[in-house]
Design an enzyme around this catalytic site. Structure first.
Site, PDB file in Angstrom:
ATOM      1  N   HIS A   1       0.670  -1.181   0.000  1.00  0.00           N
ATOM      2  CA  HIS A   1       0.270   0.039   0.144  1.00  0.00           C
ATOM      3  C   HIS A   1       0.879   0.937  -0.336  1.00  0.00           C
ATOM      4  O   HIS A   1       2.356   1.097  -0.151  1.00  0.00           O
ATOM      5  CB  HIS A   1      -0.621  -0.072   0.888  1.00  0.00           C
TER       6      HIS A   1
ATOM      7  N   HIS B   1      -7.382  -1.284   5.771  1.00  0.00           N
ATOM      8  CA  HIS B   1      -6.465  -0.285   6.253  1.00  0.00           C
ATOM      9  C   HIS B   1      -6.201   1.029   5.056  1.00  0.00           C
ATOM     10  O   HIS B   1      -6.625   2.487   5.827  1.00  0.00           O
ATOM     11  CB  HIS B   1      -4.919  -0.662   6.061  1.00  0.00           C
TER      12      HIS B   1
ATOM     13  N   ASP C   1      -0.407  -3.800   6.076  1.00  0.00           N
ATOM     14  CA  ASP C   1      -0.664  -3.458   7.653  1.00  0.00           C
ATOM     15  C   ASP C   1      -1.979  -3.671   7.798  1.00  0.00           C
ATOM     16  O   ASP C   1      -3.233  -3.454   7.932  1.00  0.00           O
ATOM     17  CB  ASP C   1      -1.140  -2.371   7.451  1.00  0.00           C
TER      18      ASP C   1
ATOM     19  N   HIS D   1       1.398   3.936   1.660  1.00  0.00           N
ATOM     20  CA  HIS D   1       2.023   4.210   3.072  1.00  0.00           C
ATOM     21  C   HIS D   1       3.546   4.623   3.431  1.00  0.00           C
ATOM     22  O   HIS D   1       4.272   3.739   2.698  1.00  0.00           O
ATOM     23  CB  HIS D   1       1.717   3.920   4.572  1.00  0.00           C
TER      24      HIS D   1
ATOM     25  N   ASP E   1       6.058   4.316   5.285  1.00  0.00           N
ATOM     26  CA  ASP E   1       6.600   3.868   6.006  1.00  0.00           C
ATOM     27  C   ASP E   1       6.973   2.179   5.205  1.00  0.00           C
ATOM     28  O   ASP E   1       7.339   1.403   5.811  1.00  0.00           O
ATOM     29  CB  ASP E   1       6.377   3.497   7.263  1.00  0.00           C
ATOM     30  N   HIS E   2       6.138   2.247   4.319  1.00  0.00           N
ATOM     31  CA  HIS E   2       5.683   1.165   3.612  1.00  0.00           C
ATOM     32  C   HIS E   2       6.983   1.729   1.792  1.00  0.00           C
ATOM     33  O   HIS E   2       7.054  -0.318   1.230  1.00  0.00           O
ATOM     34  CB  HIS E   2       4.580   0.497   2.637  1.00  0.00           C
TER      35      HIS E   2
ATOM     36  N   HIS F   1       4.666  -5.082  10.780  1.00  0.00           N
ATOM     37  CA  HIS F   1       4.927  -4.344  12.213  1.00  0.00           C
ATOM     38  C   HIS F   1       5.272  -5.291  13.389  1.00  0.00           C
ATOM     39  O   HIS F   1       4.450  -5.989  13.192  1.00  0.00           O
ATOM     40  CB  HIS F   1       4.565  -3.143  12.461  1.00  0.00           C
TER      41      HIS F   1
HETATM   42 ZN   LIG Z   1      -0.207   1.232   7.050  1.00  0.00          ZN
END
Ligand SMILES: [Zn+2]
Length: 251
Positions: free
Chosen positions: A53, A110, A127, A55, A57-58, A165
């Protein structure tokens, strides 16, 4: 195949899957440096980046990785088009590179475009499902997230849940708070607490384990429904899931 887990940022994991020919795929690189370091150490050749996805942090490490490894294909959902993806994939697609053969599964909730990559027994689910928990619903509806978890739950018991995570201990604290009499959850909380004291990772988990300790996969359990004191005669699974997710957001 060798599954490699790379800790990144605060509590992220970047996953590498390497085959016998030392080719590897990179999943959700939040950063580039730790990935390049492991690739050099293990003398791997990256053949693709997979994104679940949009975001940061990915996807944060994608530009640097593309500078380092020219022409590396990047597969992801449409929402990652501006994050470096040049091969847009959607539910039902397959990705076939060398000995890698991933099925793309839509997992909205998400984010709206969130996808997972499955090559038995590995599931890279970003996530969506975490060990003992599930992702926050930022863009989708509880209904969508519930259906996404149902799709994951239909996979075999030995599926390795490669989530993005390290949230297991805090998820278990919530589960224990909701259902203190549940022995499987209590025992697993002790086990995971001991591991985390030593800073050991707690994923990948298996779907078999998750079915026992993840509340979000047990919405049909009448004891859990009683615990939640749902004031409906026959609470629907979706109502149970929605309430659980709300309680977790407030926990
Ligand atoms: Zn995320």
């Amino acid at each position: 195949m060798e599954l490699i887990r790379i800790p990144a940022l605060n509590d992220n994991y970047i996953w590498l899957l390497a085959d016998a020919d030392h080719q590897c795929i990179i999943v959700d690189p939040s950063e580039s440096e730790p990935v390049i370091k492991i690739i050099n150490q293990k003398k791997l050749t990256p053949v693709a980046i997979l994104l679940t996805h949009h975001h940061n942090d990915h996807v944060g490490g994608v530009p640097q990785l593309l500078t380092h490894y020219a022409k590396l294909p990047v597969f992801g959902p449409a929402e990652t088009a501006k994050k470096g993806t040049d091969h847009l994939v959607t539910d039902g697609d397959s990705i076939n590179i060398g000995s890698f053969y991933f099925n793309v599964i839509a997992l909205p909730g998400h984010t709206l475009g969130h996808i997972g990559f499955y090559q038995a027994p590995y599931l890279f689910c970003g996530d969506t499902l975490f060990s003992a928990g599930c992702g926050r619903i930022f863009e989708g509806t509880p209904e969508q997230m519930f259906q996404s978890l149902e799709r994951i739950s239909a996979l075999p018991d030995d599926t390795l849940i490669c989530c993005a995570h390290e949230y297991t201990e805090s998820n278990l604290k919530f589960a224990h708070h909701i259902w203190p009499e549940n022995e499987a959850i209590t025992n697993y909380l002790h086990l995971i607490h001991t591991k985390r004291q030593k800073l050991e990772p707690t994923v990948p988990s298996t779907l078999k384990t998750e079915r026992k300790i993840n509340l979000f996969l047990q919405c049909n359990n009448s004891d859990l429904q009683k615990k939640l004191a749902i004031k409906i005669d026959k609470p629907s699974l979706r109502a149970t899931f929605t309430l659980l997710r709300q309680l977790k957001d407030q926990f």
